[in-house]
Write an enzyme that holds these catalytic residues in place. Sequence first.
Site, PDB file in Angstrom:
ATOM      1  N   CYS A   1      -1.937   9.559   2.514  1.00  0.00           N
ATOM      2  CA  CYS A   1      -1.658   9.055   1.162  1.00  0.00           C
ATOM      3  C   CYS A   1      -2.734   9.499   0.182  1.00  0.00           C
ATOM      4  O   CYS A   1      -2.479   9.597  -1.015  1.00  0.00           O
ATOM      5  CB  CYS A   1      -1.546   7.541   1.187  1.00  0.00           C
TER       6      CYS A   1
ATOM      7  N   GLU B   1       0.886  -1.170   0.000  1.00  0.00           N
ATOM      8  CA  GLU B   1       0.000   0.000   0.000  1.00  0.00           C
ATOM      9  C   GLU B   1       0.919   1.213   0.000  1.00  0.00           C
ATOM     10  O   GLU B   1       1.620   1.465   0.982  1.00  0.00           O
ATOM     11  CB  GLU B   1      -0.892   0.028   1.256  1.00  0.00           C
TER      12      GLU B   1
HETATM   13  N1  LIG Z   1      -1.583   3.483   0.365  1.00  0.00           N
HETATM   14  C1  LIG Z   1      -1.658   3.525   1.678  1.00  0.00           C
HETATM   15  O1  LIG Z   1      -2.486   2.842   2.280  1.00  0.00           O
HETATM   16  C2  LIG Z   1      -0.756   4.423   2.479  1.00  0.00           C
HETATM   17  C3  LIG Z   1      -1.148   4.750   3.767  1.00  0.00           C
HETATM   18  C4  LIG Z   1      -0.311   5.559   4.543  1.00  0.00           C
HETATM   19  C5  LIG Z   1       0.889   6.021   4.038  1.00  0.00           C
HETATM   20  N2  LIG Z   1       1.233   5.696   2.773  1.00  0.00           N
HETATM   21  C6  LIG Z   1       2.476   6.235   2.222  1.00  0.00           C
HETATM   22  O2  LIG Z   1       3.523   6.082   3.160  1.00  0.00           O
HETATM   23  C7  LIG Z   1       4.480   7.122   3.015  1.00  0.00           C
HETATM   24  C8  LIG Z   1       4.775   7.733   4.364  1.00  0.00           C
HETATM   25  O3  LIG Z   1       5.251   6.743   5.243  1.00  0.00           O
HETATM   26  P1  LIG Z   1       6.792   6.487   5.567  1.00  0.00           P
HETATM   27  O4  LIG Z   1       7.597   7.668   5.181  1.00  0.00           O
HETATM   28  O5  LIG Z   1       6.829   5.986   6.956  1.00  0.00           O
HETATM   29  O6  LIG Z   1       7.141   5.308   4.545  1.00  0.00           O
HETATM   30  P2  LIG Z   1       8.558   4.542   4.390  1.00  0.00           P
HETATM   31  O7  LIG Z   1       8.471   3.791   3.126  1.00  0.00           O
HETATM   32  O8  LIG Z   1       9.694   5.454   4.604  1.00  0.00           O
HETATM   33  O9  LIG Z   1       8.565   3.538   5.631  1.00  0.00           O
HETATM   34  C9  LIG Z   1       7.587   2.529   5.813  1.00  0.00           C
HETATM   35  C10 LIG Z   1       8.204   1.378   6.591  1.00  0.00           C
HETATM   36  O10 LIG Z   1       9.194   0.714   5.816  1.00  0.00           O
HETATM   37  C11 LIG Z   1      10.438   0.658   6.542  1.00  0.00           C
HETATM   38  N3  LIG Z   1      11.532   0.705   5.566  1.00  0.00           N
HETATM   39  C12 LIG Z   1      12.122   1.798   5.022  1.00  0.00           C
HETATM   40  N4  LIG Z   1      13.037   1.422   4.084  1.00  0.00           N
HETATM   41  C13 LIG Z   1      13.011   0.071   4.050  1.00  0.00           C
HETATM   42  C14 LIG Z   1      13.687  -0.923   3.264  1.00  0.00           C
HETATM   43  N5  LIG Z   1      14.584  -0.597   2.336  1.00  0.00           N
HETATM   44  N6  LIG Z   1      13.381  -2.232   3.472  1.00  0.00           N
HETATM   45  C15 LIG Z   1      12.459  -2.579   4.383  1.00  0.00           C
HETATM   46  N7  LIG Z   1      11.790  -1.684   5.157  1.00  0.00           N
HETATM   47  C16 LIG Z   1      12.058  -0.394   4.982  1.00  0.00           C
HETATM   48  C17 LIG Z   1      10.371   1.839   7.471  1.00  0.00           C
HETATM   49  O11 LIG Z   1      11.258   1.683   8.547  1.00  0.00           O
HETATM   50  C18 LIG Z   1       8.902   1.827   7.864  1.00  0.00           C
HETATM   51  O12 LIG Z   1       8.632   0.865   8.861  1.00  0.00           O
HETATM   52  C19 LIG Z   1       3.856   8.088   2.025  1.00  0.00           C
HETATM   53  O13 LIG Z   1       4.424   7.851   0.778  1.00  0.00           O
HETATM   54  C20 LIG Z   1       2.391   7.707   2.016  1.00  0.00           C
HETATM   55  O14 LIG Z   1       1.712   8.039   0.830  1.00  0.00           O
HETATM   56  C21 LIG Z   1       0.452   4.900   1.984  1.00  0.00           C
HETATM   57  O1  LIG Z   2      -2.549   7.887   4.646  1.00  0.00           O
HETATM   58  C1  LIG Z   2      -3.203   7.032   4.107  1.00  0.00           C
HETATM   59  C2  LIG Z   2      -4.493   6.514   4.631  1.00  0.00           C
HETATM   60  C3  LIG Z   2      -5.498   7.565   4.657  1.00  0.00           C
HETATM   61  C4  LIG Z   2      -6.898   7.199   5.065  1.00  0.00           C
HETATM   62  N1  LIG Z   2      -7.341   5.916   4.576  1.00  0.00           N
HETATM   63  C5  LIG Z   2      -7.905   4.972   5.340  1.00  0.00           C
HETATM   64  O2  LIG Z   2      -8.017   5.073   6.549  1.00  0.00           O
HETATM   65  C6  LIG Z   2      -8.403   3.734   4.611  1.00  0.00           C
HETATM   66  C7  LIG Z   2      -9.327   2.886   5.400  1.00  0.00           C
HETATM   67  C8  LIG Z   2      -8.650   1.812   6.176  1.00  0.00           C
HETATM   68  O3  LIG Z   2      -7.459   1.514   5.942  1.00  0.00           O
HETATM   69  O4  LIG Z   2      -9.333   1.227   7.043  1.00  0.00           O
HETATM   70  C9  LIG Z   2      -7.718   8.305   4.439  1.00  0.00           C
HETATM   71  O5  LIG Z   2      -8.231   8.094   3.325  1.00  0.00           O
HETATM   72  O6  LIG Z   2      -7.809   9.375   5.027  1.00  0.00           O
END
Ligand SMILES: NC(=O)c1ccc[n+]([C@@H]2O[C@H](COP(=O)([O-])OP(=O)(O)OC[C@H]3O[C@@H](n4cnc5c(N)ncnc54)[C@H](O)[C@@H]3O)[C@@H](O)[C@H]2O)c1
Ligand SMILES: O=CCC[C@H](NC(=O)CCC(=O)O)C(=O)O
Length: 489
Positions: A279, A245
């Site tokens: 995100c 994700e």
């Molecule tokens: N699509 C979704 O559901 C969703 C939800 C929330 C956040 N995000 C995304 O997450 C990002 C923000 O979070 P972040 O900065 O903590 O993400 P990140 O990718 O920096 O870190 C996520 C996790 O991966 C670990 N990690 C980092 N490098 C790694 C590697 N090379 N191998 C294995 N593990 C590693 C980190 O320690 C952390 O636990 C944004 O890009 C946001 O859009 C996506």
């Molecule tokens: O930062 C990313 C997640 C944002 C959040 N989405 C959800 O909470 C999805 C629902 C779930 O995982 O249960 C948002 O859209 O604000």
Amino acid sequence: MMSTLYIAGTWQSGQGEALESLNPVTQHVLWAGKGADAGQVDAAVKAARQAFPQWAKQTFEQRLSVLEAFAASLKNHADELSRCIGEETGKPLWESATEVTSMINKVAISVQSYRERTGEKSGPLGDATAVLRHKPHGVVAVFGPYNFPGHLPNGHIVPALLAGNSVVFKPSELTPKVAELTVKCWIEAGLPAGVLNLLQGARDTGIALAAHTGIDGLFFTGSSRTGNALHQQFAGRPDKILALEMGGNNPLVVDQVEDLDAAVYTIIQSAFISAGQRCTCARRLLVPQGAWGDSLLTRLVEVSQSIEVGAFDQQPAPFMGSVISLGAARALMDAQEVLLGSGAVALLEMHQPDSNAALLTPGIIDVTEVGDRLDEELFGPLLQVIRYADFDAAIAEANNTAFGLAAGLLSDSEARYQQFWLESRAGIVNWNKQLTGAASSAPFGGIGASGNHRASAYYAADYCAYPVASLETPTLALPAALTPGVRMS
Ligand SMILES: NC(=O)c1ccc[n+]([C@@H]2O[C@H](COP(=O)([O-])OP(=O)(O)OC[C@H]3O[C@@H](n4cnc5c(N)ncnc54)[C@H](O)[C@@H]3O)[C@@H](O)[C@H]2O)c1
Ligand SMILES: O=CCC[C@H](NC(=O)CCC(=O)O)C(=O)O
């Protein structure tokens, strides 16, 4: 030495690198300890492996009773947990309270989803019964991001445990305290030792866990960059399940609408909630050229200027808290500077009023004239405006990204929404609603660079178990007619 890791039902000190988590506004140390080294990663995976058969063998109801006790424990500790999320991420208290509520609600929604998507079904097929059941994968690693340090790892852990997997959880190194409190709630709920193990640590711990041959799957929420690295690491391993994700470069298209203020409010909720650290936040605002578009932007700037930004516990409550760290604030300020140097025009420049606090004011910049705009996610309160000539051009611009998480349209025309829905490419497509705040009762995931087609939230059940199709009959008997060429006499 502080005990930071929870392995096989025991708290122990990390042997890896030193970590600290800071309040992003005051820079006070909230948590300090050491992460896991490779040996402790190995111990956690082995503990999860040992605990797996017993946990998987329990009935669904037995596992559910532990999950319900976890929800009750979260409720009991809701204030403490909300405060901890606010302190560690910078989110205002009202918002961190909604994160805790989402964590609590995840249990009931996961039960519903498990039953609907991965439950048991059977029916007659010839002289046998065809039965569909699901089995857990085994040991799964869960990686969490910092922006929802409670809710998003919880969105993998709850359905994974419900399905009968055991888990090794590696939270973001920026939010270890929230992870620790969450695991304490699981312990209070009576989760058996080894079923959930906590490994604090940064990138190296993550790399060691992802590379461990003892895991059967990895459920990741985080940046596209890390997700891509994991995808490459898992190449050639079809035996492991990988759910990614990742981020987005989400477009919000504005059509000429009647209610300008409703449009402005919806844009603000899309772009600036959580200081732009969701995100699903709108990153690119597509506005029609001409006088109506100009007046929308004037009003957007006017209202955005009045947004309260402040510390998580400030009273009266701010709308926006800080970004996660001073480093993140600096990187966002630098990104704005680069864009302004490349032809972008500041409609409302983002500021960092105090260089010792990660508080940023909302920024709105017009990037229409920037040539070769970079398709990257700027994870903060910086909204990029692109002016468009007609609706087809707006849709083309919306799709002008390798990501595909969320896309939205503000329009009074249903026909335009139908066209937008058909032609846009994203896992979430909204009409006249903010892009953020997706429901846990719906699937949540993106296409393109935003994920690997394993949607989470309501569909998380799908990647937490595999289907087993059986043809069953209690009596082994010869069929009434034998196939040609086989003689039984
Ligand atoms: N699509 C979704 O559901 C969703 C939800 C929330 C956040 N995000 C995304 O997450 C990002 C923000 O979070 P972040 O900065 O903590 O993400 P990140 O990718 O920096 O870190 C996520 C996790 O991966 C670990 N990690 C980092 N490098 C790694 C590697 N090379 N191998 C294995 N593990 C590693 C980190 O320690 C952390 O636990 C944004 O890009 C946001 O859009 C996506
Ligand atoms: O930062 C990313 C997640 C944002 C959040 N989405 C959800 O909470 C999805 C629902 C779930 O995982 O249960 C948002 O859209 O604000």
